[in-house]
Design a protein around this motif. Sequence first.
Motif, mmCIF file in Angstrom:
data_model
loop_
_atom_site.group_PDB
_atom_site.id
_atom_site.type_symbol
_atom_site.label_atom_id
_atom_site.label_comp_id
_atom_site.label_asym_id
_atom_site.label_seq_id
_atom_site.Cartn_x
_atom_site.Cartn_y
_atom_site.Cartn_z
ATOM 1 N N LEU A 272 57.866 25.046 45.792
ATOM 2 C CA LEU A 272 58.070 25.813 44.555
ATOM 3 C C LEU A 272 58.517 24.914 43.409
ATOM 4 C CD1 LEU A 272 59.928 29.014 45.871
ATOM 5 C CD2 LEU A 272 57.557 28.882 45.074
ATOM 6 N N LEU A 273 59.382 23.939 43.732
ATOM 7 C CA LEU A 273 59.889 23.028 42.708
ATOM 8 C C LEU A 273 58.759 22.219 42.089
ATOM 9 C CD1 LEU A 273 62.262 21.694 41.213
ATOM 10 C CD2 LEU A 273 62.481 20.128 43.163
ATOM 11 N N GLY A 274 57.900 21.661 42.927
ATOM 12 C CA GLY A 274 56.814 20.858 42.415
ATOM 13 C C GLY A 274 55.820 21.650 41.587
ATOM 14 N N LEU A 275 55.594 22.901 41.985
ATOM 15 C CA LEU A 275 54.615 23.732 41.285
ATOM 16 C C LEU A 275 55.150 24.308 39.979
ATOM 17 C CD1 LEU A 275 53.187 25.704 44.341
ATOM 18 C CD2 LEU A 275 51.893 24.117 42.897
ATOM 19 N N SER A 276 56.422 24.744 39.985
ATOM 20 C CA SER A 276 56.932 25.515 38.850
ATOM 21 C C SER A 276 58.065 24.848 38.093
ATOM 22 C CB SER A 276 57.421 26.881 39.344
ATOM 23 O OG SER A 276 58.596 26.734 40.132
ATOM 24 N N GLY A 277 58.697 23.836 38.701
ATOM 25 C CA GLY A 277 59.840 23.198 38.059
ATOM 26 C C GLY A 277 61.174 23.760 38.480
ATOM 27 N N VAL A 278 61.186 24.865 39.225
ATOM 28 C CA VAL A 278 62.427 25.441 39.761
ATOM 29 C C VAL A 278 62.219 25.726 41.240
ATOM 30 C CG1 VAL A 278 63.272 26.429 37.606
ATOM 31 C CG2 VAL A 278 61.730 27.760 39.024
ATOM 32 N N ASN A 279 63.302 25.697 42.027
ATOM 33 C CA ASN A 279 63.126 25.813 43.477
ATOM 34 C C ASN A 279 63.751 27.058 44.083
ATOM 35 O OD1 ASN A 279 65.832 25.218 43.396
ATOM 36 N ND2 ASN A 279 65.745 23.516 44.840
ATOM 37 N N ASP A 280 64.161 28.012 43.260
ATOM 38 C CA ASP A 280 64.686 29.280 43.765
ATOM 39 C C ASP A 280 63.685 30.370 43.404
ATOM 40 O OD1 ASP A 280 66.151 31.882 43.737
ATOM 41 O OD2 ASP A 280 67.855 30.631 44.284
ATOM 42 N N LEU A 281 63.257 31.146 44.396
ATOM 43 C CA LEU A 281 62.214 32.135 44.144
ATOM 44 C C LEU A 281 62.629 33.146 43.085
ATOM 45 C CD1 LEU A 281 59.343 33.072 45.343
ATOM 46 C CD2 LEU A 281 60.694 34.981 46.190
ATOM 47 N N ARG A 282 63.916 33.463 43.017
ATOM 48 C CA ARG A 282 64.374 34.414 41.988
ATOM 49 C C ARG A 282 64.112 33.865 40.594
ATOM 50 N NH1 ARG A 282 70.142 34.837 44.849
ATOM 51 N NH2 ARG A 282 69.608 32.625 44.987
ATOM 52 N N ASP A 283 64.320 32.566 40.418
ATOM 53 C CA ASP A 283 64.044 31.942 39.122
ATOM 54 C C ASP A 283 62.542 31.870 38.862
ATOM 55 O OD1 ASP A 283 66.766 31.563 38.731
ATOM 56 O OD2 ASP A 283 66.741 29.577 39.677
ATOM 57 N N VAL A 284 61.765 31.647 39.932
ATOM 58 C CA VAL A 284 60.308 31.611 39.782
ATOM 59 C C VAL A 284 59.796 32.987 39.358
ATOM 60 C CG1 VAL A 284 58.110 31.226 40.971
ATOM 61 C CG2 VAL A 284 60.061 29.763 41.490
ATOM 62 N N GLY A 291 56.016 35.146 31.465
ATOM 63 C CA GLY A 291 54.711 34.634 31.074
ATOM 64 C C GLY A 291 54.447 33.196 31.442
ATOM 65 N N ASP A 292 55.313 32.584 32.255
ATOM 66 C CA ASP A 292 55.121 31.192 32.664
ATOM 67 C C ASP A 292 53.968 31.107 33.663
ATOM 68 O OD1 ASP A 292 55.378 28.704 34.138
ATOM 69 O OD2 ASP A 292 57.353 28.479 33.234
ATOM 70 N N ALA A 293 52.874 30.463 33.264
ATOM 71 C CA ALA A 293 51.678 30.407 34.106
ATOM 72 C C ALA A 293 51.913 29.600 35.384
ATOM 73 C CB ALA A 293 50.519 29.804 33.313
ATOM 74 N N LYS A 294 52.706 28.523 35.289
ATOM 75 C CA LYS A 294 52.986 27.714 36.474
ATOM 76 C C LYS A 294 53.774 28.521 37.503
ATOM 77 C CE LYS A 294 52.982 23.199 34.167
ATOM 78 N NZ LYS A 294 53.806 21.995 33.844
ATOM 79 N N ALA A 295 54.746 29.303 37.043
ATOM 80 C CA ALA A 295 55.538 30.130 37.950
ATOM 81 C C ALA A 295 54.668 31.201 38.596
ATOM 82 C CB ALA A 295 56.708 30.763 37.199
ATOM 83 N N GLN A 296 53.776 31.807 37.826
ATOM 84 C CA GLN A 296 52.883 32.814 38.369
ATOM 85 C C GLN A 296 51.973 32.213 39.438
ATOM 86 O OE1 GLN A 296 52.940 36.110 37.852
ATOM 87 N NE2 GLN A 296 51.313 36.309 39.391
ATOM 88 N N LEU A 297 51.460 31.019 39.184
ATOM 89 C CA LEU A 297 50.630 30.344 40.179
ATOM 90 C C LEU A 297 51.429 30.045 41.443
ATOM 91 C CD1 LEU A 297 48.001 28.927 41.031
ATOM 92 C CD2 LEU A 297 48.859 26.852 39.911
ATOM 93 N N ALA A 298 52.683 29.606 41.290
ATOM 94 C CA ALA A 298 53.525 29.317 42.449
ATOM 95 C C ALA A 298 53.720 30.562 43.303
ATOM 96 C CB ALA A 298 54.877 28.767 41.994
ATOM 97 N N LEU A 299 53.967 31.710 42.660
ATOM 98 C CA LEU A 299 54.100 32.970 43.398
ATOM 99 C C LEU A 299 52.825 33.297 44.159
ATOM 100 C CD1 LEU A 299 55.944 35.482 41.009
ATOM 101 C CD2 LEU A 299 56.809 34.456 43.118
ATOM 102 N N GLU A 300 51.693 33.193 43.475
ATOM 103 C CA GLU A 300 50.422 33.545 44.101
ATOM 104 C C GLU A 300 50.094 32.603 45.262
ATOM 105 O OE1 GLU A 300 47.647 33.532 40.910
ATOM 106 O OE2 GLU A 300 48.443 35.369 39.984
#
Length: 397
Positions: A272-284, A291-300
């Motif tokens: 999660l950290l590498g994909l979105s920049g944060v490593n806690d799913l709640r923050d993702v 609207g953070d596209a990187k976070a949305q991709l990490a979830l998917e």
Amino acid sequence: MKILVANLGSTSFKYRLYDLGAPGEPMLARGAVDRIGAPQSKVAYSSSKGKTDGEQPIPDHGEAVRLCLEQLTDPDLGVIASADEVAAIGFKAVHAKGVSGVQRVDANLLTAMEAFNDVAPAHNPPYVKAMRMLAERFPSMPLVAAFETGFHATIPDRTRRYAIPEAWATEHGVLRWGFHGASHRYIAERSAELIQRPGLKVISCHLGGSSSLCAIKDGKSVATSMGMSPQSGLFQNNRVGDFDPFALPAVMRATGMSLEQTLDVLASQSGLLGLSGVNDLRDVEAAADSGDAKAQLALEMFVTSIRHYLGAYLVELGDTDAIVFTAGIGENSSRIRSMVCRDLGFFGIHLNTELNEAVGGEHKISTADSKVEVWVIPTNEEIIVARQARDLLAGSA
């Protein structure tokens, strides 16, 4: 018999004390020491008699255990009269070369764990260091290691083996060992109590800071998503998950990093950290909602990896009885549960939206007509380790 179960980090010590001789096997007390080795360590303790927290110097894990025993015997908040009442300290150990199951901690065991330090870099080094210190500081206290790989010993070779030269497996132990064994064992036992069906087939989804799925048939593990190391399978908060090893030379040539540096990135700066920049799913999730596209991709991607193994295990088990979500994400993220179970009606899986959103604690969240039951069951790895330590001591008495 009272068992102290310890959870060790490189600068932390957390514990729970269980009375396995009392009805219901109650947890008598729990405590934590964080920032061990810092000028001031954070200390917390709670029991049925009250709570306390504060700061004080705790230079090493031996001193943390000494403080723990002092807390447990405190005249006001303690729950035992003497440290002699503690029969053993149990550890949820991760991996060791040529060793699994439940073992007494001795010099040979610590050497076997050190041999796999690079296989489990986030877990083995701090455990080995702390166990060795505790063995020296408290020589009369039995130390018991319950390895997470033990529950997966029943996985058949067709699933356990890699397609590699046989000697790698038989002589060097390169196998799909699997982890989170205490959690998956607890889910196997608890789901059997709740559903009460002969030959129960369950898919346990342990989703948290690290995650894995396990296919369970009649209480035994038959497949699991993690392999030789905890860095495999689903990707984690900061670990890569499944990854093609032949990408390593290309990355090393392009970046100039050594093998050790590259593996460190995969083990601590990926997921999660590498994909979105944060490593806690709640923050993702929060970032995705903004609207953070990187976070949305990490979830998917996270959900896709879960569904990948879920589908494989539905096929492996055949007529699956239940899917169980557990651990921090599995128990608390209705969003992830909903995404995982989306459009699985052809498997007979139907989620009750209201129950999924409202659930707290242990509850079934599938619809009444769902062929496969879907549950949320909070895990309890510590009680499993306590029981395993008790059983080992009883067998060696």
